[in-house]
Design an enzyme around this catalytic site. Sequence first.
Site, PDB file in Angstrom:
ATOM      1  N   LYS A  10       0.846  -1.188   0.000  1.00  9.04           N
ATOM      2  CA  LYS A  10       0.000   0.000   0.000  1.00  9.04           C
ATOM      3  C   LYS A  10       0.887   1.245   0.000  1.00  9.04           C
ATOM      4  O   LYS A  10       1.565   1.519   0.989  1.00  9.04           O
ATOM      5  CB  LYS A  10      -0.919  -0.005   1.228  1.00  9.04           C
ATOM      6  CG  LYS A  10      -1.935   1.121   1.229  1.00  9.04           C
ATOM      7  CD  LYS A  10      -2.917   0.959   2.381  1.00  9.04           C
ATOM      8  CE  LYS A  10      -4.013   2.004   2.334  1.00  9.04           C
ATOM      9  NZ  LYS A  10      -5.003   1.812   3.402  1.00  9.04           N
ATOM     10  N   ASP A 100     -14.179   5.466  11.325  1.00  4.51           N
ATOM     11  CA  ASP A 100     -14.720   5.468   9.965  1.00  4.51           C
ATOM     12  C   ASP A 100     -15.287   4.092   9.623  1.00  4.51           C
ATOM     13  O   ASP A 100     -14.989   3.510   8.577  1.00  4.51           O
ATOM     14  CB  ASP A 100     -13.653   5.889   8.957  1.00  4.51           C
ATOM     15  CG  ASP A 100     -14.245   6.286   7.598  1.00  4.51           C
ATOM     16  OD1 ASP A 100     -15.466   6.570   7.537  1.00  4.51           O
ATOM     17  OD2 ASP A 100     -13.493   6.321   6.606  1.00  4.51           O
TER      18      ASP A 100
END
Length: 195
Positions: A10, A100
């Site tokens: 990532k 989130d």
Amino acid sequence: RSLDREVAVKPVLDSSRTADAQALLREAWITGQLQHPNVIPVHTMYLDDGAPLLVMKRVEGHAWSEVLRRGRPLEAELRTFTQLCHVVHFAHTRGFVHLDLKPANVMIGSFGEVYLLDWGVAASTRDDAPPYIPRVRDLRFVIGTPAYMAPELVAAEGAIDARTDVYLMGAVLYELLAGRPPHLAKTMVASLASA
């Protein structure tokens, strides 16, 4: 390479943005402290021309939001939700809140594994957290996804704690039962006003 293992790498989305690099580093530091079956293991982190790269377990699967659109029996969705409850509770025992929570941040693997992703806006509820981990008391900006957002995330007034994640879990459960998030609106401003 020595283990001939496929991994996920990532990178920072925009290496010129310091905030993106900080979010990736925060995700690495936090997930590195959360060894749980529902958190994707981080193998290592390193710099590539000054930009951080996060190397983690590669998972084959789909975002829960995609799976919801295809439709499954409610019982299967509740099993996924239960796994999400376990990992959120585990994070809370370690002093972290995700902030989130939503189906798009949950990955369902090919064999039914459930992973909570995207810890980039997570924060610590502990005053003794390392200085490189943000603390909820210092959050002074709106974070999260408006369609699921808890009122204290909109206000950004420091009243954020584990109950914020509980609210977000309730928003996910609402979507499972109603077929849409609780604060879905035509504009972001309308979603925030609803929250």
